[in-house]
Scaffold this motif. Structure first.
Motif, PDB file in Angstrom:
ATOM      1  N   VAL A  53      27.317  10.331  21.672  1.00  0.00           N
ATOM      2  CA  VAL A  53      25.945  10.828  21.542  1.00  0.00           C
ATOM      3  C   VAL A  53      25.877  12.308  21.870  1.00  0.00           C
ATOM      4  CG1 VAL A  53      25.258  10.194  23.899  1.00  0.00           C
ATOM      5  CG2 VAL A  53      23.529  10.369  22.122  1.00  0.00           C
ATOM      6  N   LEU A  54      26.662  12.775  22.839  1.00  0.00           N
ATOM      7  CA  LEU A  54      26.639  14.193  23.186  1.00  0.00           C
ATOM      8  C   LEU A  54      27.179  15.051  22.040  1.00  0.00           C
ATOM      9  CD1 LEU A  54      27.772  14.311  26.937  1.00  0.00           C
ATOM     10  CD2 LEU A  54      25.489  14.691  25.994  1.00  0.00           C
ATOM     11  N   GLU A  55      28.178  14.547  21.321  1.00  0.00           N
ATOM     12  CA  GLU A  55      28.708  15.320  20.201  1.00  0.00           C
ATOM     13  C   GLU A  55      27.637  15.565  19.157  1.00  0.00           C
ATOM     14  OE1 GLU A  55      32.458  15.517  17.116  1.00  0.00           O
ATOM     15  OE2 GLU A  55      32.267  13.797  18.447  1.00  0.00           O
ATOM     16  N   ARG A  56      26.874  14.534  18.833  1.00  0.00           N
ATOM     17  CA  ARG A  56      25.822  14.703  17.840  1.00  0.00           C
ATOM     18  C   ARG A  56      24.703  15.608  18.344  1.00  0.00           C
ATOM     19  NH1 ARG A  56      25.083   8.498  16.080  1.00  0.00           N
ATOM     20  NH2 ARG A  56      26.047   8.146  18.121  1.00  0.00           N
ATOM     21  N   LYS A  57      24.430  15.553  19.641  1.00  0.00           N
ATOM     22  CA  LYS A  57      23.409  16.438  20.194  1.00  0.00           C
ATOM     23  C   LYS A  57      23.879  17.897  20.218  1.00  0.00           C
ATOM     24  CE  LYS A  57      20.545  13.465  23.076  1.00  0.00           C
ATOM     25  NZ  LYS A  57      19.284  14.010  22.527  1.00  0.00           N
ATOM     26  N   ILE A  58      25.140  18.109  20.597  1.00  0.00           N
ATOM     27  CA  ILE A  58      25.673  19.469  20.650  1.00  0.00           C
ATOM     28  C   ILE A  58      25.769  20.058  19.242  1.00  0.00           C
ATOM     29  CG2 ILE A  58      27.708  20.845  21.225  1.00  0.00           C
ATOM     30  CD1 ILE A  58      28.197  18.838  23.537  1.00  0.00           C
ATOM     31  N   LEU A  59      26.248  19.256  18.282  1.00  0.00           N
ATOM     32  CA  LEU A  59      26.315  19.735  16.896  1.00  0.00           C
ATOM     33  C   LEU A  59      24.922  20.027  16.361  1.00  0.00           C
ATOM     34  CD1 LEU A  59      29.045  17.386  15.385  1.00  0.00           C
ATOM     35  CD2 LEU A  59      29.269  19.804  15.924  1.00  0.00           C
ATOM     36  N   GLY A  60      23.945  19.188  16.728  1.00  0.00           N
ATOM     37  CA  GLY A  60      22.571  19.441  16.307  1.00  0.00           C
ATOM     38  C   GLY A  60      22.059  20.757  16.863  1.00  0.00           C
ATOM     39  N   ARG A  61      22.363  21.043  18.111  1.00  0.00           N
ATOM     40  CA  ARG A  61      21.938  22.307  18.714  1.00  0.00           C
ATOM     41  C   ARG A  61      22.610  23.484  18.030  1.00  0.00           C
ATOM     42  NH1 ARG A  61      17.775  23.908  21.639  1.00  0.00           N
ATOM     43  NH2 ARG A  61      17.938  21.980  22.848  1.00  0.00           N
ATOM     44  N   MET A  62      23.908  23.353  17.721  1.00  0.00           N
ATOM     45  CA  MET A  62      24.628  24.450  17.062  1.00  0.00           C
ATOM     46  C   MET A  62      24.112  24.704  15.653  1.00  0.00           C
ATOM     47  SD  MET A  62      28.582  23.738  18.188  1.00  0.00           S
ATOM     48  CE  MET A  62      29.141  23.992  19.869  1.00  0.00           C
ATOM     49  N   GLN A  63      23.678  23.654  14.973  1.00  0.00           N
ATOM     50  CA  GLN A  63      23.252  23.768  13.584  1.00  0.00           C
ATOM     51  C   GLN A  63      21.733  23.788  13.431  1.00  0.00           C
ATOM     52  OE1 GLN A  63      25.343  20.386  12.039  1.00  0.00           O
ATOM     53  NE2 GLN A  63      27.349  21.372  12.146  1.00  0.00           N
ATOM     54  N   ASN A  64      21.029  24.028  14.552  1.00  0.00           N
ATOM     55  CA  ASN A  64      19.577  24.198  14.547  1.00  0.00           C
ATOM     56  C   ASN A  64      18.862  22.977  13.958  1.00  0.00           C
ATOM     57  OD1 ASN A  64      17.234  25.577  15.137  1.00  0.00           O
ATOM     58  ND2 ASN A  64      17.144  26.608  13.155  1.00  0.00           N
ATOM     59  N   ARG A  65      19.218  21.810  14.451  1.00  0.00           N
ATOM     60  CA  ARG A  65      18.556  20.576  14.037  1.00  0.00           C
ATOM     61  C   ARG A  65      18.523  19.631  15.223  1.00  0.00           C
ATOM     62  NH1 ARG A  65      22.583  16.816  13.410  1.00  0.00           N
ATOM     63  NH2 ARG A  65      24.678  17.630  13.039  1.00  0.00           N
ATOM     64  N   TYR A  66      17.798  18.528  15.068  1.00  0.00           N
ATOM     65  CA  TYR A  66      17.732  17.539  16.138  1.00  0.00           C
ATOM     66  C   TYR A  66      18.956  16.625  16.100  1.00  0.00           C
ATOM     67  CZ  TYR A  66      12.823  18.758  16.781  1.00  0.00           C
ATOM     68  OH  TYR A  66      11.664  19.431  17.038  1.00  0.00           O
ATOM     69  N   GLY A  67      19.403  16.232  17.245  1.00  0.00           N
ATOM     70  CA  GLY A  67      20.402  15.181  17.342  1.00  0.00           C
ATOM     71  C   GLY A  67      19.693  13.854  17.521  1.00  0.00           C
ATOM     72  N   PRO A  68      20.396  12.808  17.971  1.00  0.00           N
ATOM     73  CA  PRO A  68      19.743  11.515  18.222  1.00  0.00           C
ATOM     74  C   PRO A  68      18.642  11.666  19.279  1.00  0.00           C
ATOM     75  CG  PRO A  68      22.139  11.306  18.282  1.00  0.00           C
ATOM     76  CD  PRO A  68      21.841  12.760  18.232  1.00  0.00           C
ATOM     77  N   ASN A  69      17.426  11.255  18.953  1.00  0.00           N
ATOM     78  CA  ASN A  69      16.317  11.393  19.906  1.00  0.00           C
ATOM     79  C   ASN A  69      15.298  10.265  19.779  1.00  0.00           C
ATOM     80  OD1 ASN A  69      15.236  12.064  17.447  1.00  0.00           O
ATOM     81  ND2 ASN A  69      14.195  13.912  18.155  1.00  0.00           N
ATOM     82  N   ARG A  70      15.705   9.150  19.201  1.00  0.00           N
ATOM     83  CA  ARG A  70      14.767   8.054  18.971  1.00  0.00           C
ATOM     84  C   ARG A  70      15.044   6.851  19.877  1.00  0.00           C
ATOM     85  NH1 ARG A  70      12.524  11.542  16.764  1.00  0.00           N
ATOM     86  NH2 ARG A  70      11.617  11.602  14.663  1.00  0.00           N
ATOM     87  N   VAL A  71      16.314   6.513  20.071  1.00  0.00           N
ATOM     88  CA  VAL A  71      16.676   5.290  20.788  1.00  0.00           C
ATOM     89  C   VAL A  71      16.831   5.611  22.276  1.00  0.00           C
ATOM     90  CG1 VAL A  71      18.256   3.341  20.899  1.00  0.00           C
ATOM     91  CG2 VAL A  71      17.911   4.543  18.729  1.00  0.00           C
ATOM     92  N   GLY A  72      15.895   5.176  23.073  1.00  0.00           N
ATOM     93  CA  GLY A  72      15.963   5.413  24.510  1.00  0.00           C
ATOM     94  C   GLY A  72      15.517   6.814  24.873  1.00  0.00           C
ATOM     95  N   PRO A  73      15.445   7.119  26.166  1.00  0.00           N
ATOM     96  CA  PRO A  73      15.051   8.468  26.598  1.00  0.00           C
ATOM     97  C   PRO A  73      16.059   9.509  26.145  1.00  0.00           C
ATOM     98  CG  PRO A  73      15.868   7.177  28.461  1.00  0.00           C
ATOM     99  CD  PRO A  73      15.726   6.226  27.312  1.00  0.00           C
ATOM    100  N   PHE A  74      15.584  10.520  25.438  1.00  0.00           N
ATOM    101  CA  PHE A  74      16.427  11.595  24.903  1.00  0.00           C
ATOM    102  C   PHE A  74      17.516  11.068  23.973  1.00  0.00           C
ATOM    103  CE2 PHE A  74      15.094  12.799  29.238  1.00  0.00           C
ATOM    104  CZ  PHE A  74      14.276  13.879  28.929  1.00  0.00           C
ATOM    105  N   GLY A  75      17.341   9.870  23.427  1.00  0.00           N
ATOM    106  CA  GLY A  75      18.330   9.293  22.517  1.00  0.00           C
ATOM    107  C   GLY A  75      19.600   8.825  23.179  1.00  0.00           C
ATOM    108  N   LEU A  76      19.579   8.610  24.502  1.00  0.00           N
ATOM    109  CA  LEU A  76      20.803   8.266  25.231  1.00  0.00           C
ATOM    110  C   LEU A  76      21.269   6.835  24.968  1.00  0.00           C
ATOM    111  CD1 LEU A  76      20.132   9.963  28.683  1.00  0.00           C
ATOM    112  CD2 LEU A  76      21.594  10.760  26.823  1.00  0.00           C
ATOM    113  N   PHE A  77      20.390   5.988  24.425  1.00  0.00           N
ATOM    114  CA  PHE A  77      20.791   4.615  24.121  1.00  0.00           C
ATOM    115  C   PHE A  77      21.328   4.481  22.701  1.00  0.00           C
ATOM    116  CE2 PHE A  77      17.641   2.725  27.413  1.00  0.00           C
ATOM    117  CZ  PHE A  77      18.499   3.144  28.423  1.00  0.00           C
ATOM    118  N   GLN A  78      21.547   5.598  22.026  1.00  0.00           N
ATOM    119  CA  GLN A  78      22.074   5.556  20.664  1.00  0.00           C
ATOM    120  C   GLN A  78      23.435   4.871  20.584  1.00  0.00           C
ATOM    121  OE1 GLN A  78      20.339   6.682  17.870  1.00  0.00           O
ATOM    122  NE2 GLN A  78      21.968   5.595  16.784  1.00  0.00           N
ATOM    123  N   PRO A  79      24.362   5.082  21.546  1.00  0.00           N
ATOM    124  CA  PRO A  79      25.641   4.355  21.485  1.00  0.00           C
ATOM    125  C   PRO A  79      25.460   2.848  21.552  1.00  0.00           C
ATOM    126  CG  PRO A  79      25.805   6.189  23.014  1.00  0.00           C
ATOM    127  CD  PRO A  79      24.362   6.076  22.634  1.00  0.00           C
TER     128      PRO A  79
END
Length: 395
Positions: A53-79
């Motif tokens: 989940v952190l990889e998708r969030k970090i890549l989202g930040r680098m590419q100016n887009r959202y990462g996982p943010n729907r499942v759980g608080p801050f998308g932490l339940f995405q895995p």
């Protein structure tokens, strides 16, 4: 207090084994091994879920887009959601596939990665399976990855899977040579194949601030960079993920896999990345030693995982930054640059050692590396082989 925190997990294991006082030795040894195995799986399965989940969030930040943010608080339940999805997806096996080979390939590649994690020292007295030939065991086990990849491509009975497997094997064998050769200088200088002995040899500080890590030497810094790049290829990470490019429709040797089998390949890729990064920390970055003497009060395992996290972040950073290379570029880079530079590190380490490991040896070692690097840069310069590219647009 510092020693208690540093050895808290070692003491916890000893407390558990004390419950078996009076039992036969083989029972205690078996229980000790099982505790190590479950601890290893617990830590790295958790790290796998976290990094996915952190990889998708970090890549989202680098590419100016959202990462996982729907499942759980801050998308932490995405895995968790991903795991459930993979468990309930249909397991499709091609009709003409070799069912046994197709089934065994993901198991074998995951087992290989887990075994490689077992010989890395994660802290003081925290090597799950301390053996004298730990480095040799690491590469012996890791080399079976090529067999598992070939089994996946062959067992699928699909030409795309087979071609993807052959590409993967070609680049993995090509980069396994510099990966192994860059460990030779460390083994040669330390005089041991034990990861614990290698970490112990990097203890101490110059002037109380500069650690005696091998990466602080010219040959160690060059070998570390070569080792890290080879690790990117071995893990099939961008920009070297040619066999299983995620942006293409065909997924290389994993084309005919679905459901939990595909998830096992995905997990094994990350476990392999953890193993390569952990070995890089052990060989070149001082293992669990603190960067300066004044910070030794922090538990040793904290330092190891801090260094491991830094390398994993660089893996993600490279993926979000660099474009994918062509397969011919990858092979040329391996045989024409990586391999000669790996042997150069071996010569440079010998020069450093026989010059007394002092300032004179440091500069002579740097000189050897720079001469070969500049020579190779001139020999494989490709700018003169290609005309300037021009772009023409329809009017």
């Amino acid at each position: 207090m510092n020693d208690f925190l540093d050895q808290i997990f070692v003491r916890a294991k000893q407390m558990l084994l004390s419950l078996l006082t009076g039992a036969p030795d083989w029972v205690i040894q078996l229980a000790s091994s099982l505790i190590n195995i479950f601890a290893l799986l617990g830590v790295f399965l958790t790290l796998f879920a976290l990094i996915s989940v952190l990889e998708r969030k970090i890549l989202g930040r680098m590419q100016n887009r959202y990462g996982p943010n729907r499942v759980g608080p801050f998308g932490l339940f995405q895995p968790v959601a991903d795991g459930i999805k993979m468990l309930i997806k249909e397991d499709i096996v091609p009709v003409r596939a070799d069912k046994v080979v197709h089934f065994l390939a993901p198991i074998m590649i995951a087992a290989t990665a887990i075994l490689a994690l077992g010989v890395i020292p994660y802290g003081r007295n925290m090597t799950p399976f301390a053996i004298d030939g730990g480095i040799l065991f690491f590469f012996a086990v890791g080399s079976t990855t090529e067999l598992a990849v070939f089994m996946a491509g062959w067992g699928s009975n699909n030409k795309f899977s087979m071609l993807g497997a052959m590409r993967a094997i070609a680049q993995m064998i090509s980069y396994e040579l510099p990966l192994i050769i860059t460990t030779f200088p460390v083994v040669m200088v330390v005089g041991a194949l034990s990861p614990d002995a290698i970490v112990a040899a990097q203890g101490g500080y110059a002037l109380g601030a500069v650690p005696h890590w091998f990466v602080t030497t010219p040959w160690g810094a060059a070998a570390f960079i070569l080792f890290f790049v080879s690790g990117l290829v071995e893990s099939n990470r961008t920009p070297f993920d040619v066999p299983e490019g995620e942006s293409e429709i065909v997924a290389g040797h994993m084309t005919e896999y679905s459901g939990f089998k595909y998830a096992t390949f995905f997990m094994a890729e990350y476990f392999g990345m953890f193993a390569i990064s952990g070995l890089a920390v052990t060989l070149f970055l001082g293992g669990w030693h603190a960067p300066i003497a004044g910070l030794q009060f922090i538990p040793s395992y904290v330092w190891f995982f801090a260094k491991l996290s830094a390398l994993l972040f660089v893996y993600i950073w490279v993926r979000g930054t660099l474009p994918r290379t062509r397969v011919d570029q990858i092979m040329n880079f391996a045989w024409k640059f990586m391999l000669p530079m790996a042997f150069t590190c071996l010569v440079s380490a010998a020069v450093w050692h026989y010059q007394g490991r002092g300032p004179a040896g440091w500069f002579w070692s740097l000189g050897v590396i720079m001469v070969v690097y500049l020579a190779l840069s001139r020999l494989i310069d490709t700018r003169k082989k290609f005309a300037t590219r021009t772009y023409r647009f329809a009017e």
